[in-house]
Design a protein around this motif. Sequence first.
Motif, short mmCIF file in Angstrom:
data_model
loop_
_atom_site.label_atom_id
_atom_site.label_comp_id
_atom_site.label_asym_id
_atom_site.label_seq_id
_atom_site.Cartn_x
_atom_site.Cartn_y
_atom_site.Cartn_z
N THR A 132 -5.22 85.00 -37.65
CA THR A 132 -6.60 85.11 -37.19
C THR A 132 -6.80 84.40 -35.84
O THR A 132 -7.89 84.40 -35.29
CB THR A 132 -7.56 84.48 -38.22
N ASP A 133 -5.72 83.80 -35.32
CA ASP A 133 -5.80 83.10 -34.04
C ASP A 133 -4.61 83.47 -33.17
O ASP A 133 -3.56 83.88 -33.66
CB ASP A 133 -5.85 81.59 -34.25
N PHE A 134 -4.77 83.33 -31.87
CA PHE A 134 -3.74 83.71 -30.90
C PHE A 134 -2.46 82.93 -31.09
O PHE A 134 -1.36 83.49 -31.05
CB PHE A 134 -4.29 83.48 -29.48
N ARG A 135 -2.56 81.63 -31.31
CA ARG A 135 -1.37 80.77 -31.38
C ARG A 135 -0.45 81.18 -32.53
O ARG A 135 0.77 81.24 -32.35
CB ARG A 135 -1.80 79.31 -31.54
N SER A 136 -1.00 81.44 -33.70
CA SER A 136 -0.17 81.83 -34.84
C SER A 136 0.56 83.15 -34.57
O SER A 136 1.73 83.31 -34.90
CB SER A 136 -1.03 81.96 -36.09
#
Length: 304
Positions: A132-136
Amino acid sequence: MTDLAEAYLAYIERVRRYSPNTVKSYRRDIGMLLDFLGTEEGTFDPSLLTADDIREWIVALSESGLKPSSINRMLSACSSFFKYLLREGIVAGNPFAKVSSLKTPALLPSFIPEGRMAALVGELSAEMEEATDFRSMRDALVVLFLYATGIRLAELIAIDRTDFGPEFRELHVTGKGDRERMVPVVPELRRRLFEYMAAIKRDDICKSGEKALFLTEQGRRISRTEVYRIVRGELTALGVQGKRSPHVLRHTFATHLMNGGADLREIQELLGHGSLNATQVYTHNSIAQLKEVYAGAHPRGNRK
């Protein structure tokens, strides 16, 4: 560091186009020799160095606890320095040519077994889908990308989005010695790249016009340190034991190609090796795997 050493380091950086990390390593190794000789700026006379001096240095390095492989690397760097001095007419001979390298045990490249890697790829793909996030999403893609392409860490960091062919079907890589090669992008990786690019746009990550493929959350090109952290963290979380580095994924890529029947020269081209000798080590991994299969399956495999 003496003027002669600085001139050599400038030569390998600007003329031979060695990578910054290699130049840094050569600077350290040559500096350690000069420190051992007690050299001060302006007092270094390379013509006075003898093979006996070098052997004394080897003994001192060994007593300090350095491994034979590390000592051999230092000898190689310093020998290259003296080859340069010989070509320039500064010395009449290379004393390192009279000194033998230390014997080192033959170590096979570490790699992740095919069955385990297949499961990891499935888990990483699921991680990207559920992120749900860019980093992951980026972290999972970094590991997938290294395994699917076999590129080096430095090459991964240097990738720009403009280095791909249409629809991410191929990647143009500039490797060591400015050697260029084309690496095909498999369909699964292409699909994940499209998802990743959509995430960059969705989260407005690249605000500065940065062309790099792999970005920090602030929109800057990712660093070596960050990639190491990502790979180690992802592989640890997925239960991988032993070495967990970007280079292990490169070894895994090459070993799996070899086990799958790929031609050695094709693997050489994909890895960007300048010499076939560097690629042949993966044949030993295949032989080692065959021995394990034989020992486990053949009725006489466990007998001595």
